[in-house]
Design a protein around this motif. Structure first.
Motif, PDB file in Angstrom:
ATOM      1  N   VAL A 103       0.860  -1.185   0.000  1.00 34.53           N
ATOM      2  CA  VAL A 103       0.000   0.000   0.000  1.00 34.53           C
ATOM      3  C   VAL A 103       0.895   1.233   0.000  1.00 34.53           C
ATOM      4  N   ASP A 104       0.797   2.023  -1.041  1.00 38.13           N
ATOM      5  CA  ASP A 104       1.685   3.177  -1.239  1.00 38.13           C
ATOM      6  C   ASP A 104       0.854   4.440  -1.351  1.00 38.13           C
ATOM      7  N   ALA A 105       1.128   5.428  -0.514  1.00 39.98           N
ATOM      8  CA  ALA A 105       0.349   6.671  -0.539  1.00 39.98           C
ATOM      9  C   ALA A 105       0.628   7.512  -1.781  1.00 39.98           C
ATOM     10  N   LEU A 106       1.814   7.338  -2.390  1.00 43.08           N
ATOM     11  CA  LEU A 106       2.181   8.166  -3.541  1.00 43.08           C
ATOM     12  C   LEU A 106       1.773   7.516  -4.855  1.00 43.08           C
ATOM     13  N   PRO A 107       1.531   8.322  -5.879  1.00 36.84           N
ATOM     14  CA  PRO A 107       1.223   7.766  -7.198  1.00 36.84           C
ATOM     15  C   PRO A 107       2.467   7.187  -7.852  1.00 36.84           C
ATOM     16  N   THR A 108       2.274   6.228  -8.749  1.00 38.85           N
ATOM     17  CA  THR A 108       3.394   5.587  -9.431  1.00 38.85           C
ATOM     18  C   THR A 108       4.221   6.602 -10.206  1.00 38.85           C
ATOM     19  N   GLN A 109       3.578   7.603 -10.808  1.00 36.73           N
ATOM     20  CA  GLN A 109       4.311   8.594 -11.597  1.00 36.73           C
ATOM     21  C   GLN A 109       5.334   9.348 -10.754  1.00 36.73           C
ATOM     22  N   THR A 110       4.993   9.604  -9.498  1.00 36.63           N
ATOM     23  CA  THR A 110       5.931  10.283  -8.594  1.00 36.63           C
ATOM     24  C   THR A 110       7.103   9.377  -8.264  1.00 36.63           C
ATOM     25  N   ARG A 111       6.824   8.116  -8.025  1.00 35.82           N
ATOM     26  CA  ARG A 111       7.867   7.165  -7.668  1.00 35.82           C
ATOM     27  C   ARG A 111       8.848   6.916  -8.816  1.00 35.82           C
ATOM     28  N   THR A 112       8.373   6.993 -10.059  1.00 35.48           N
ATOM     29  CA  THR A 112       9.194   6.577 -11.200  1.00 35.48           C
ATOM     30  C   THR A 112       9.750   7.747 -12.006  1.00 35.48           C
ATOM     31  N   ARG A 113       9.713   8.946 -11.474  1.00 32.52           N
ATOM     32  CA  ARG A 113      10.323  10.083 -12.185  1.00 32.52           C
ATOM     33  C   ARG A 113      11.807   9.804 -12.400  1.00 32.52           C
ATOM     34  N   ASN A 114      12.281  10.040 -13.624  1.00 31.36           N
ATOM     35  CA  ASN A 114      13.633   9.627 -13.977  1.00 31.36           C
ATOM     36  C   ASN A 114      14.612  10.785 -14.120  1.00 31.36           C
ATOM     37  N   ASP A 115      14.204  12.008 -13.750  1.00 28.36           N
ATOM     38  CA  ASP A 115      15.137  13.122 -13.852  1.00 28.36           C
ATOM     39  C   ASP A 115      16.051  13.143 -12.627  1.00 28.36           C
ATOM     40  N   PHE A 116      17.277  13.613 -12.805  1.00 34.29           N
ATOM     41  CA  PHE A 116      18.241  13.661 -11.715  1.00 34.29           C
ATOM     42  C   PHE A 116      17.802  14.710 -10.704  1.00 34.29           C
ATOM     43  N   ASP A 117      17.689  14.304  -9.432  1.00 38.67           N
ATOM     44  CA  ASP A 117      17.265  15.277  -8.419  1.00 38.67           C
ATOM     45  C   ASP A 117      18.260  15.386  -7.262  1.00 38.67           C
ATOM     46  N   GLY A 118      19.393  14.709  -7.378  1.00 42.77           N
ATOM     47  CA  GLY A 118      20.429  14.850  -6.367  1.00 42.77           C
ATOM     48  C   GLY A 118      20.366  13.862  -5.224  1.00 42.77           C
ATOM     49  N   ARG A 119      19.266  13.140  -5.070  1.00 45.21           N
ATOM     50  CA  ARG A 119      19.152  12.197  -3.951  1.00 45.21           C
ATOM     51  C   ARG A 119      19.890  10.899  -4.271  1.00 45.21           C
ATOM     52  N   SER A 120      20.637  10.382  -3.320  1.00 45.83           N
ATOM     53  CA  SER A 120      21.395   9.157  -3.546  1.00 45.83           C
ATOM     54  C   SER A 120      21.618   8.439  -2.225  1.00 45.83           C
ATOM     55  N   TYR A 121      22.103   7.195  -2.310  1.00 50.49           N
ATOM     56  CA  TYR A 121      22.291   6.353  -1.133  1.00 50.49           C
ATOM     57  C   TYR A 121      23.645   5.665  -1.184  1.00 50.49           C
ATOM     58  N   ALA A 122      24.192   5.403  -0.015  1.00 51.06           N
ATOM     59  CA  ALA A 122      25.385   4.573   0.115  1.00 51.06           C
ATOM     60  C   ALA A 122      24.927   3.160   0.451  1.00 51.06           C
ATOM     61  N   LEU A 123      25.185   2.225  -0.441  1.00 52.18           N
ATOM     62  CA  LEU A 123      24.820   0.829  -0.228  1.00 52.18           C
ATOM     63  C   LEU A 123      26.039   0.075   0.275  1.00 52.18           C
ATOM     64  N   ALA A 124      25.946  -0.509   1.457  1.00 55.26           N
ATOM     65  CA  ALA A 124      27.025  -1.348   1.964  1.00 55.26           C
ATOM     66  C   ALA A 124      27.130  -2.609   1.118  1.00 55.26           C
ATOM     67  N   LEU A 125      28.286  -3.268   1.182  1.00 52.59           N
ATOM     68  CA  LEU A 125      28.489  -4.488   0.411  1.00 52.59           C
ATOM     69  C   LEU A 125      27.423  -5.530   0.725  1.00 52.59           C
ATOM     70  N   ALA A 126      27.024  -5.641   1.997  1.00 53.82           N
ATOM     71  CA  ALA A 126      25.985  -6.611   2.361  1.00 53.82           C
ATOM     72  C   ALA A 126      24.658  -6.278   1.686  1.00 53.82           C
ATOM     73  N   SER A 127      24.339  -4.986   1.535  1.00 56.09           N
ATOM     74  CA  SER A 127      23.116  -4.578   0.843  1.00 56.09           C
ATOM     75  C   SER A 127      23.206  -4.896  -0.642  1.00 56.09           C
ATOM     76  N   LYS A 128      24.394  -4.728  -1.213  1.00 54.97           N
ATOM     77  CA  LYS A 128      24.603  -5.097  -2.619  1.00 54.97           C
ATOM     78  C   LYS A 128      24.354  -6.593  -2.807  1.00 54.97           C
ATOM     79  N   ARG A 129      24.857  -7.405  -1.869  1.00 58.22           N
ATOM     80  CA  ARG A 129      24.624  -8.847  -1.949  1.00 58.22           C
ATOM     81  C   ARG A 129      23.134  -9.169  -1.928  1.00 58.22           C
ATOM     82  N   MET A 130      22.396  -8.452  -1.092  1.00 59.10           N
ATOM     83  CA  MET A 130      20.955  -8.686  -1.000  1.00 59.10           C
ATOM     84  C   MET A 130      20.263  -8.352  -2.317  1.00 59.10           C
ATOM     85  N   LEU A 131      20.610  -7.211  -2.899  1.00 60.55           N
ATOM     86  CA  LEU A 131      19.998  -6.818  -4.169  1.00 60.55           C
ATOM     87  C   LEU A 131      20.362  -7.810  -5.274  1.00 60.55           C
ATOM     88  N   ALA A 132      21.575  -8.367  -5.203  1.00 62.19           N
ATOM     89  CA  ALA A 132      21.955  -9.388  -6.178  1.00 62.19           C
ATOM     90  C   ALA A 132      21.129 -10.656  -5.975  1.00 62.19           C
TER      91      ALA A 132
END
Length: 415
Positions: free
Chosen positions: A43-72
């Motif tokens: 259940v997501d309060a935001l619309p899909t269009q907001t979630r999938t905007r593809n323009d660069f907005d400066g927000r980013s994350y540091a993924l630890a190696l363990a998080s990379k393993r999980m995504l893999a």
């Protein structure tokens, strides 16, 4: 033989899990659960269009190696890798104006561990889109965007939520992945412990003249830390902590004046700098849910804990919650247990609450120790950093901690 009433209840449920929150942790949990054959409604309060905007907005994350393993392990890394910047080194300085180009403190190098880069930087737009696409293509996941929960009810047999359109959804387990102001936790009567730091994070991205070499910098200033985190190309993410009053004044400036304040703090080790994307501010505080679980309810990510960004572990801690909860549920399901039972949820809480409380306490102490200009504290912390830097075994311990490789790892993070 199964109880006919219980079978009827389960058949009438919309899914096994009801996940409130469609940001990053919610979709990640839905995908992790699906690997164990557990269905989810997100259940997501935001619309899909907001979630999938593809323009660069400066927000980013540091993924630890363990998080990379999980995504893999979730089958997502192949799509993400081209958009990531490996963090090969981290340099920590007890910063003063102009010190960025002269290293004064700790130096962590990924070459000191066997597993590879200790982490990766990735922009929000890529991580969010890949998670949503994977979720929407999975038959075990139902995504309900633009849907807001107005009430919830949990009992011994099921959990349910009522949406703003009056519809009711039911499941075996309700998950709160809805942020620091979690409505799921509030409606369950779960209290929080925490405090503010009197600091605000100024967050932006910058383009710079010289290559960063995959090196992340953490400069400790009297008002708060300044993190310079490498993004693909000659671009870096900035997380700049200031007192609330200073941050308000700085954020009100024009882009050029904003840069004029940042440049002397930043130094010239990357050459000339310019803003890239939008600017954001976030009040900094510590907040821990007094319980991570309730009757047929569990909290993950910021709904369970929010901490100072000084160690860059916010998203990683949330993904570790997700991996731990998926681990506990999948192992319980294999044994024929009800994975929404108090006994199983207690295993998740025991696993994660101590770890997150310890991490929150560590970030709190580091922020208080370094966010000042007391000469005695400065001498003590500089001596401590020099001591750690001089002992290879201590350095490797810190590197493995930053990579998320310490402690008991959930299945998804073992590689």
């Amino acid at each position: 033989m199964d109880n006919p009433v219980r079978v009827s209840i389960l058949q009438s449920m919309n899914s096994d899990l009801l996940i409130v929150g469609g940001g990053l942790n919610g979709p990640a949990l839905a995908l992790a659960a699906a690997q164990a054959g557990i269905s989810s409604t997100v259940v997501d309060a935001l619309p899909t269009q907001t979630r999938t905007r593809n323009d660069f907005d400066g927000r980013s994350y540091a993924l630890a190696l363990a998080s990379k393993r999980m995504l893999a392990a979730l089958g997502l890394w192949e799509q993400l890798e081209a958009h990531t910047q490996p963090m090969q080194e981290i340099k920590v300085s007890d910063g003063r104006v102009g010190d960025a180009e002269v290293f004064l403190g700790l130096h962590f190098n990924s070459a000191e561990i066997e597993e590879g880069p200790m982490g990766y930087m990735i922009e929000d737009r890529y991580l969010r889109t890949v998670l949503l696409d994977a979720m929407d293509s999975n038959d075990l996941i139902t995504h309900k965007p633009e849907s807001r929960v107005v009430s919830q009810a949990n009992n011994a047999s099921q959990a349910s939520v009522t949406l703003q359109d009056g519809s009711v959804l039911t499941a075996r387990l309700l998950i709160g992945a809805d942020g620091r102001q979690s409505g799921t936790a509030q409606r369950a009567g779960i209290q929080r412990t925490g405090w503010g730091y009197g600091q605000t994070a100024l967050v932006c991205a910058i383009d710079h003249e010289k290559p960063h070499g995959g090196v992340a910098h953490q400069l400790f200033m009297p008002a708060g830390p300044l993190a310079i985190l490498p993004l693909p190309g000659n671009r870096s993410s900035i997380v700049w902590s200031e007192t609330e009053e200073n941050a308000k004044s700085i954020n009100a400036l024009s882009d050029e004046d904003y840069l004029a304040v940042l440049r002397p703090r930043f130094g010239n080790f990357l050459g000339d700098i310019d803003l890239a994307g939008a600017r954001y501010t976030y009040p900094l505080n510590l907040t821990l849910a007094n319980s991570f679980v309730g009757e047929r309810l569990a909290l993950v990510g910021d709904a369970a804990h929010g901490m100072h960004p000084i160690a860059g572990q916010g998203l990683n801690a949330g993904l570790r919650d997700v991996a731990a909860l998926a681990h506990v549920m999948s192992h319980a399901a294999r044994r024929g247990e009800d994975y929404a039972s108090p006994q199983v949820l207690a295993r998740y809480q025991q696993w994660r609450r101590f770890d997150t409380a310890s991490l929150a306490a560590a970030t709190d102490v580091f922020n208080r120790l370094f966010s000042n200009d007391n000469p005695l504290l400065r001498a003590a912390r500089d001596f401590g950093m020099a001591a750690v830097n001089a002992v290879p075994e201590l350095r490797r311990t810190f590197i493995r901690e930053a990579a998320g490789l310490t402690g008991e790892l959930p299945d998804l993070m073992r590689g």
